[in-house]
Design an enzyme around this catalytic site. Structure first.
Site, PDB file in Angstrom:
ATOM      1  N   HIS A 111      81.815  36.954 -45.815  1.00 28.78           N
ATOM      2  CA  HIS A 111      82.370  38.304 -45.825  1.00 28.78           C
ATOM      3  C   HIS A 111      81.227  39.148 -45.290  1.00 28.78           C
ATOM      4  CE1 HIS A 111      84.951  41.524 -47.899  1.00 28.78           C
ATOM      5  NE2 HIS A 111      83.924  42.197 -47.377  1.00 28.78           N
TER       6      HIS A 111
ATOM      7  N   GLY B  23      71.930  31.913 -41.395  1.00 25.45           N
ATOM      8  CA  GLY B  23      71.645  32.015 -42.819  1.00 25.45           C
ATOM      9  C   GLY B  23      72.757  32.630 -43.647  1.00 25.45           C
TER      10      GLY B  23
ATOM     11  N   HIS C 256      78.358  41.399 -44.593  1.00 24.88           N
ATOM     12  CA  HIS C 256      77.543  42.195 -45.506  1.00 24.88           C
ATOM     13  C   HIS C 256      76.174  42.443 -44.896  1.00 24.88           C
ATOM     14  CE1 HIS C 256      76.740  37.964 -46.555  1.00 24.88           C
ATOM     15  NE2 HIS C 256      75.560  38.352 -47.032  1.00 24.88           N
TER      16      HIS C 256
ATOM     17  N   CYS D 160      85.302  40.036 -51.732  1.00 25.22           N
ATOM     18  CA  CYS D 160      86.628  40.652 -51.861  1.00 25.22           C
ATOM     19  C   CYS D 160      86.938  40.892 -53.336  1.00 25.22           C
ATOM     20  CB  CYS D 160      87.702  39.776 -51.222  1.00 25.22           C
ATOM     21  SG  CYS D 160      87.727  39.823 -49.416  1.00 25.22           S
TER      22      CYS D 160
ATOM     23  N   ASP E 137      71.976  43.414 -55.416  1.00 24.68           N
ATOM     24  CA  ASP E 137      72.014  41.957 -55.328  1.00 24.68           C
ATOM     25  C   ASP E 137      71.646  41.373 -56.688  1.00 24.68           C
ATOM     26  OD1 ASP E 137      70.949  39.150 -54.743  1.00 24.68           O
ATOM     27  OD2 ASP E 137      71.645  39.758 -52.763  1.00 24.68           O
TER      28      ASP E 137
ATOM     29  N   HIS F  36      88.271  42.565 -45.579  1.00 26.18           N
ATOM     30  CA  HIS F  36      87.615  41.279 -45.327  1.00 26.18           C
ATOM     31  C   HIS F  36      87.434  41.061 -43.827  1.00 26.18           C
ATOM     32  CE1 HIS F  36      86.315  37.190 -46.146  1.00 26.18           C
ATOM     33  NE2 HIS F  36      86.939  36.879 -45.020  1.00 26.18           N
TER      34      HIS F  36
ATOM     35  N   HIS G  85      72.235  43.394 -45.905  1.00 32.21           N
ATOM     36  CA  HIS G  85      71.210  43.495 -46.926  1.00 32.21           C
ATOM     37  C   HIS G  85      70.339  44.705 -46.594  1.00 32.21           C
ATOM     38  CE1 HIS G  85      71.611  39.287 -48.511  1.00 32.21           C
ATOM     39  NE2 HIS G  85      72.120  39.108 -47.293  1.00 32.21           N
TER      40      HIS G  85
END
Length: 123
Positions: free
Chosen positions: A107, A102, A109, A7, A30, A46, A111
């Protein structure tokens, strides 16, 4: 969320290497990449995890999924095919949900991993 790092990144309170932004989503590199290309795609709103999504999140989730291959292509990780139709290249997407899944940052997301292997932790 006052203590949510993503956020704060979305609010530009914490710097990041932003690679995409629109009204709903933000994508950035990242800071501890596990692959030559390692991007994080987040909704600006959020949402703690994928498990917390409901029908009101359908459009945002669709945008998130559609953004992944666009950014993968932009970063040289698109799937391509030779004259015989044999694929090469490619990328991986991953959404971690909950502690056993994991998830470390609560929030939502995604990858996006890509680039030549081996990637850290994957052979």
């Amino acid at each position: 969320m006052d203590n949510c790092i993503f956020c704060k990144i979305a609010a530009k309170q914490i710097p990041s290497s932003i690679v995409y932004e629109d009204d709903d989503l933000l994508a950035f590199k990242d800071i501890n990449p596990a692959a030559p290309v390692h991007l994080l795609l987040i909704p600006k709103q959020h949402v703690a995890s994928l498990s917390d999504c409901d029908d009101s999140h359908t459009e945002m989730l669709g945008k998130l999924l559609r953004l992944a291959p666009k950014l993968a292509a932009e970063f040289g990780c698109a799937v391509s095919h030779d004259a015989d139709g044999v694929p090469s290249g490619g990328f991986k997407t991953m959404i971690n949900s909950g502690p056993n899944g994991g998830q470390e940052v609560y929030h939502l997301h995604m990858h996006v991993y890509g680039g030549p292997r081996p990637w850290r932790g994957q052979h």
